[in-house]
Write an enzyme that holds these catalytic residues in place. Structure first.
Site, PDB file in Angstrom:
ATOM      1  CB  ALA A 122       0.188 -19.346 -13.507  1.00 37.24           C
TER       2      ALA A 122
ATOM      3  CB  ALA B 297      -0.950  -0.017   1.203  1.00 34.85           C
TER       4      ALA B 297
ATOM      5  CB  SER C  12      -4.165  -9.429 -13.264  1.00 31.05           C
ATOM      6  OG  SER C  12      -3.860  -8.934 -14.563  1.00 31.05           O
TER       7      SER C  12
ATOM      8  CB  VAL D  26       2.579 -10.456   1.259  1.00 35.86           C
ATOM      9  CG1 VAL D  26       1.856  -9.140   1.484  1.00 35.86           C
ATOM     10  CG2 VAL D  26       3.234 -10.526  -0.108  1.00 35.86           C
TER      11      VAL D  26
ATOM     12  CE1 TYR E 153       1.131  -9.621 -11.968  1.00 34.46           C
ATOM     13  CE2 TYR E 153      -0.196  -9.881 -13.958  1.00 34.46           C
ATOM     14  CZ  TYR E 153       0.075  -9.225 -12.765  1.00 34.46           C
ATOM     15  OH  TYR E 153      -0.744  -8.182 -12.363  1.00 34.46           O
TER      16      TYR E 153
HETATM   17  N1  LIG Z   1      -1.095  -1.820 -12.777  1.00 33.67           N
HETATM   18  C1  LIG Z   1      -1.771  -2.673 -13.483  1.00 33.67           C
HETATM   19  O1  LIG Z   1      -1.980  -2.489 -14.688  1.00 33.67           O
HETATM   20  C2  LIG Z   1      -2.352  -3.912 -12.829  1.00 33.67           C
HETATM   21  C3  LIG Z   1      -3.241  -4.688 -13.586  1.00 33.67           C
HETATM   22  C4  LIG Z   1      -3.789  -5.831 -13.019  1.00 33.67           C
HETATM   23  C5  LIG Z   1      -3.462  -6.176 -11.716  1.00 33.67           C
HETATM   24  N2  LIG Z   1      -2.580  -5.416 -11.009  1.00 33.67           N
HETATM   25  C6  LIG Z   1      -2.281  -5.844  -9.646  1.00 33.67           C
HETATM   26  O2  LIG Z   1      -2.523  -4.789  -8.744  1.00 33.67           O
HETATM   27  C7  LIG Z   1      -1.692  -4.927  -7.588  1.00 33.67           C
HETATM   28  C8  LIG Z   1      -0.988  -3.625  -7.317  1.00 33.67           C
HETATM   29  O3  LIG Z   1      -0.089  -3.357  -8.386  1.00 33.67           O
HETATM   30  P1  LIG Z   1       0.385  -1.890  -8.846  1.00 33.67           P
HETATM   31  O4  LIG Z   1       0.057  -1.753 -10.261  1.00 33.67           O
HETATM   32  O5  LIG Z   1      -0.069  -0.874  -7.867  1.00 33.67           O
HETATM   33  O6  LIG Z   1       1.968  -2.121  -8.774  1.00 33.67           O
HETATM   34  P2  LIG Z   1       3.139  -1.361  -8.012  1.00 33.67           P
HETATM   35  O7  LIG Z   1       4.371  -2.058  -8.410  1.00 33.67           O
HETATM   36  O8  LIG Z   1       3.041   0.099  -8.198  1.00 33.67           O
HETATM   37  O9  LIG Z   1       2.796  -1.670  -6.473  1.00 33.67           O
HETATM   38  C9  LIG Z   1       2.938  -2.942  -5.924  1.00 33.67           C
HETATM   39  C10 LIG Z   1       3.229  -2.790  -4.453  1.00 33.67           C
HETATM   40  O10 LIG Z   1       3.430  -4.106  -3.892  1.00 33.67           O
HETATM   41  C11 LIG Z   1       4.532  -4.045  -3.039  1.00 33.67           C
HETATM   42  N3  LIG Z   1       5.162  -5.353  -2.853  1.00 33.67           N
HETATM   43  C12 LIG Z   1       5.917  -6.061  -3.725  1.00 33.67           C
HETATM   44  N4  LIG Z   1       6.358  -7.185  -3.146  1.00 33.67           N
HETATM   45  C13 LIG Z   1       5.890  -7.181  -1.880  1.00 33.67           C
HETATM   46  C14 LIG Z   1       6.008  -8.075  -0.782  1.00 33.67           C
HETATM   47  N5  LIG Z   1       6.742  -9.196  -0.850  1.00 33.67           N
HETATM   48  N6  LIG Z   1       5.358  -7.757   0.372  1.00 33.67           N
HETATM   49  C15 LIG Z   1       4.624  -6.628   0.473  1.00 33.67           C
HETATM   50  N7  LIG Z   1       4.484  -5.747  -0.521  1.00 33.67           N
HETATM   51  C16 LIG Z   1       5.119  -6.019  -1.683  1.00 33.67           C
HETATM   52  C17 LIG Z   1       5.499  -3.060  -3.696  1.00 33.67           C
HETATM   53  O11 LIG Z   1       6.465  -2.561  -2.762  1.00 33.67           O
HETATM   54  C18 LIG Z   1       4.532  -1.999  -4.209  1.00 33.67           C
HETATM   55  O12 LIG Z   1       4.301  -0.990  -3.262  1.00 33.67           O
HETATM   56  C19 LIG Z   1      -0.760  -6.098  -7.893  1.00 33.67           C
HETATM   57  O13 LIG Z   1      -1.242  -7.282  -7.298  1.00 33.67           O
HETATM   58  C20 LIG Z   1      -0.830  -6.223  -9.398  1.00 33.67           C
HETATM   59  O14 LIG Z   1      -0.518  -7.497  -9.856  1.00 33.67           O
HETATM   60  C21 LIG Z   1      -2.015  -4.292 -11.540  1.00 33.67           C
END
Ligand SMILES: NC(=O)c1ccc[n+]([C@@H]2O[C@H](COP(=O)([O-])OP(=O)(O)OC[C@H]3O[C@@H](n4cnc5c(N)ncnc54)[C@H](O)[C@@H]3O)[C@@H](O)[C@H]2O)c1
Length: 250
Positions: free
Chosen positions: A156, A15, A141, A65, A154
């Site tokens: 999967a 977050a 996603s 996590v 990813y």
């Molecule tokens: N941006 C997109 O287009 C998109 C599309 C579909 C799904 N998602 C999903 O949305 C979610 C958020 O992604 P986002 O786009 O904000 O990406 P982002 O990379 O901006 O943020 C991801 C966050 O997760 C944190 N993180 C990574 N590994 C971690 C761990 N081991 N423990 C705790 N935190 C951890 C990171 O530090 C980061 O703050 C993800 O699950 C991603 O797969 C994103």
């Protein structure tokens, strides 16, 4: 300001930026006390500052996590501080491209996206079962539903998140616990920026594939999460809500 989540206590993973940050701010705006967690506590504190500027309550915690001890400590601290955990948003995730024949990134992606979500659910479930109240939203996603190039692990993991959501939802209803998934389309964050750069794709190409003609904003996902985390969604469980501006229907 809304008050749909007044007095609720929510934990959001990943977050400190992107979609997770938008979710934390939205839940706080709706009245929840929000535990902002990520791998960097200092960055989480910046988000809590914004929550406090709204006149709401937040707590910044370092939580990887994939680390069971981090989860144990977080649940203990939140229980001590706020007395309960009503809402868990499993948002943390990573994405990386994988070339054919290269499995070097597989373990890490599985570990954060899939194991992290299962460990997170298991960490809060005993308390939610005891409370007879819980709302869990897992972030999947559209990559679980349609093909994007070079992200097999990813995709999967995101399919796995849908499976585990349905599993939990099927038997946790008896404890008044709802478990749902949101499948975002392309959302403007660091993750999307990195993936587009690596694939050599332009934002224009993405916009053309989206019915609404624009890339999503983190707030588009946060609004849907706030709904599923609220009692307005009390009869919805085990579902996948696709929030993609019409990408998958075009
Ligand atoms: N941006 C997109 O287009 C998109 C599309 C579909 C799904 N998602 C999903 O949305 C979610 C958020 O992604 P986002 O786009 O904000 O990406 P982002 O990379 O901006 O943020 C991801 C966050 O997760 C944190 N993180 C990574 N590994 C971690 C761990 N081991 N423990 C705790 N935190 C951890 C990171 O530090 C980061 O703050 C993800 O699950 C991603 O797969 C994103």
């Amino acid at each position: 300001m809304g008050s749909n989540l007044a007095d609720r206590v929510a934990i959001v993973t990943g977050a400190m930026r992107g979609i997770g940050k938008a979710i934390a701010l939205k839940l706080a705006k709706e009245g929840a006390k929000v535990v902002v967690t990520d791998v960097d506590q200092e960055e989480c504190k910046e988000v809590v500052k914004e929550i406090e500027e709204m006149g709401r309550t937040g707590l910044a915690l370092e939580l990887d996590v994939t680390n069971e001890e981090d989860w144990h400590n977080a649940v203990k601290e939140v229980k001590e501080k706020f007395g309960k955990i009503d809402i868990l948003i499993n948002n943390a995730g990573i994405c990386d491209l994988e070339e054919a024949g290269d499995i070097s990134k597989m373990e890490k992606i599985l570990s954060v996206n899939l194991k992290g979500t299962i460990i997170g659910c298991n960490a809060v479930l005993p308390l939610m079962i005891e409370q007879k109240y819980g709302k869990i939203v897992n972030i999947s996603s559209i990559a679980a539903i349609v093909s994007w190039p070079k992200i097999p692990t990813y995709s999967a993991t995101k399919g796995g998140v849908i499976g585990l959501t349905k599993c939990y939802a099927g038997y946790l209803g008896q404890y008044n616990i709802n478990v749902n998934t949101i499948a975002p389309g392309p959302i403007e964050t660091k993750m999307l920026d990195d993936v587009l750069k690596k694939l050599g794709m332009t934002r224009d190409m993405v916009c053309k594939a989206v019915s609404k003609g624009r890339i999503g904003r983190p707030e588009d996902i946060a609004n849907a999460v706030a709904f599923l985390a609220s009692d307005d969604a009390d009869y919805i469980t085990g579902q996948v809500l696709v929030v993609d501006g019409g990408y998958t229907v075009k």
